[in-house]
Scaffold this active site. Structure first.
Site, PDB file in Angstrom:
ATOM      1  N   SER A  29       0.797  -1.235   0.000  1.00 45.67           N
ATOM      2  CA  SER A  29       0.000   0.000   0.000  1.00 45.67           C
ATOM      3  C   SER A  29       0.825   1.278   0.000  1.00 45.67           C
ATOM      4  CB  SER A  29      -0.932   0.026   1.209  1.00 45.67           C
ATOM      5  OG  SER A  29      -2.048  -0.772   0.946  1.00 45.67           O
ATOM      6  N   LYS A  70       0.458   3.546  -2.882  1.00 42.20           N
ATOM      7  CA  LYS A  70      -0.680   4.479  -3.002  1.00 42.20           C
ATOM      8  C   LYS A  70      -0.235   5.940  -2.908  1.00 42.20           C
ATOM      9  CE  LYS A  70      -3.829   0.941  -1.348  1.00 42.20           C
ATOM     10  NZ  LYS A  70      -4.319   0.204  -0.187  1.00 42.20           N
ATOM     11  N   TYR A  81      -3.445  -2.288 -10.196  1.00 40.74           N
ATOM     12  CA  TYR A  81      -3.356  -2.160  -8.737  1.00 40.74           C
ATOM     13  C   TYR A  81      -2.495  -3.277  -8.126  1.00 40.74           C
ATOM     14  CZ  TYR A  81      -4.755  -2.179  -3.849  1.00 40.74           C
ATOM     15  OH  TYR A  81      -4.716  -2.189  -2.478  1.00 40.74           O
ATOM     16  N   TYR A 100      -4.678   3.666   8.110  1.00 38.88           N
ATOM     17  CA  TYR A 100      -6.065   3.185   8.209  1.00 38.88           C
ATOM     18  C   TYR A 100      -6.678   3.590   9.544  1.00 38.88           C
ATOM     19  CZ  TYR A 100      -3.622   0.625   4.671  1.00 38.88           C
ATOM     20  OH  TYR A 100      -2.817   0.321   3.619  1.00 38.88           O
ATOM     21  N   VAL A 134       1.114  -3.814   3.848  1.00 36.54           N
ATOM     22  CA  VAL A 134       1.060  -5.115   4.519  1.00 36.54           C
ATOM     23  C   VAL A 134       2.313  -5.959   4.304  1.00 36.54           C
ATOM     24  CG1 VAL A 134      -1.447  -5.378   4.777  1.00 36.54           C
ATOM     25  CG2 VAL A 134      -0.319  -6.148   2.668  1.00 36.54           C
TER      26      VAL A 134
HETATM   27  N1  GLN Z   1      -2.210  -5.273  -1.928  1.00 30.06           N
HETATM   28  C1  GLN Z   1      -2.794  -5.175  -0.626  1.00 30.06           C
HETATM   29  C2  GLN Z   1      -4.292  -5.307  -0.725  1.00 30.06           C
HETATM   30  O1  GLN Z   1      -4.851  -4.748  -1.617  1.00 30.06           O
HETATM   31  C3  GLN Z   1      -2.415  -3.856  -0.061  1.00 30.06           C
HETATM   32  C4  GLN Z   1      -2.980  -3.627   1.295  1.00 30.06           C
HETATM   33  C5  GLN Z   1      -2.024  -2.971   2.233  1.00 30.06           C
HETATM   34  O2  GLN Z   1      -0.823  -2.927   2.037  1.00 30.06           O
HETATM   35  N2  GLN Z   1      -2.561  -2.516   3.325  1.00 30.06           N
HETATM   36  O3  GLN Z   1      -4.931  -5.967   0.026  1.00 30.06           O
END
Ligand code: GLN
Length: 310
Positions: free
Chosen positions: A67, A70, A194, A246, A264
């Site tokens: 993520s 992003k 994505y 988050y 993650v």
């Molecule tokens: N690729 C992961 C997902 O879409 C990214 C989520 C994350 O890093 N929090 O679930």
């Protein structure tokens, strides 16, 4: 400004102090390719606005940025669309998990912010605009290669495939966005981009270097290239501070006090405005999906340097 030997000492102290905690948290296993990562890893890298780098631990080991990507697609989308982007995605913390779907239904397909999965799918769609997914994947990877000043940055195809195999929640979010008219391209094309952007594999050193423009008002302080405007850099930092972790973003602001974005894969990119960009990596996650030891390390770093923005 701190001297370079102080910076080397600071990252060494952070690494030493994390030693007793290594392995804490749970490695993400909903993406099978990520579950194989050694939970005992720890890396930290810090790149300053005057171009110095200090690092410790596994700072040269590539990991899946997930993520954290992003932040970079948001920068690209703001460059492309300017403030029009905010018609399609909000800028409030979600107070929900990164892949939550309930809020999206209640709020009629307008994601709360660009740093949760639903919002990032809209950002990716805004970049794609019914174009060629492979070309966009190439552009995103090139952006990271340019910003990290390292042409070797690559996408881990196994991680991307693993995410595609298990990405049912993301597929649900994308379909729901499409049903609400807030996804313009084909669902499969947006998901493909994505999953590939999340599967970018980078080291702490590369990631900190790539984020440096955010610490320097949108301009890369080393190459002097303008990546984005000062206002947009400020917007991205504000999003990172309020939404980058988050439903644990408040806790991160409370403990660290720097704009930050987690993934993650266990990485966190943090920005100390006008000073430095910092990347940490430790794969074990807390229940909110943020690196357990990574957050502790940044808390320690912030207290050693006094770099909190508050
Ligand atoms: N690729 C992961 C997902 O879409 C990214 C989520 C994350 O890093 N929090 O679930």
């Amino acid at each position: 400004m701190e001297r370079v030997e102080d910076l080397a000492e600071i990252v060494a102290v952070v690494r030493r102090d994390m030693q007793a905690h290594l392995g804490r948290g749970r490695v993400a296993d909903y993406i099978p390719a990520l579950a194989r990562v050694d939970p005992g890893r720890f890396g930290i890298a810090l790149v300053t606005c005057d171009g110095r780098t200090a690092s410790a631990g596994d700072a040269q080991v590539p990991f899946s940025i997930q993520s954290i990507s992003k932040v970079f697609t948001l920068t690209m989308a703001l460059e492309k669309l300017g403030a029009d982007l905010w018609r399609r995605v909000g800028r409030e913390p979600s107070g929900s998990a990164f892949n939550s779907i309930v809020q999206l239904e209640r709020e009629k397909g307008i994601p709360r912010n660009p740093l949760i999965n639903a919002g990032a799918l809209v950002v990716t769609d805004a970049l794609l605009e019914r174009g060629d997914p492979a070309a966009l994947i190439g552009r995103i990877a090139d952006f990271l290669r340019l910003q990290s000043d390292d042409p070797s940055v690559a996408i881990d195809a196994e991680v991307a495939a693993s995410e595609a195999d298990t990405g049912f929640r993301n597929a649900s979010l994308a379909n729901f966005l499409r049903a609400n008219g807030n996804l313009h391209s084909a669902v499969d094309d947006v998901l493909r981009v994505y999953f590939n952007q999340c599967a970018l594999s980078m080291t702490c050193v590369q990631l900190a270097r790539a984020g440096l423009y955010l610490a320097n008002g949108g301009r890369d302080p080393v190459s002097l290239a303008r990546v984005t405007t000062p206002v947009r850099a400020r917007r991205v930092n504000a999003m990172m501070m309020t939404c980058g972790h988050y439903d644990a973003s408040g806790d991160f602001a409370f403990r660290v006090g720097l704009p930050g974005k987690s993934g993650v894969g266990g990485g966190i990119l943090a920005i100390a405005p006008r000073r430095a960009a910092i990347a940490v990596w430790s794969p074990g996650l807390n229940p909110a999906g943020n690196s357990y030891v990574g957050q502790m390390a940044l808390e320690r770093l912030a207290s050693l340097t006094g770099w909190s923005v508050f």
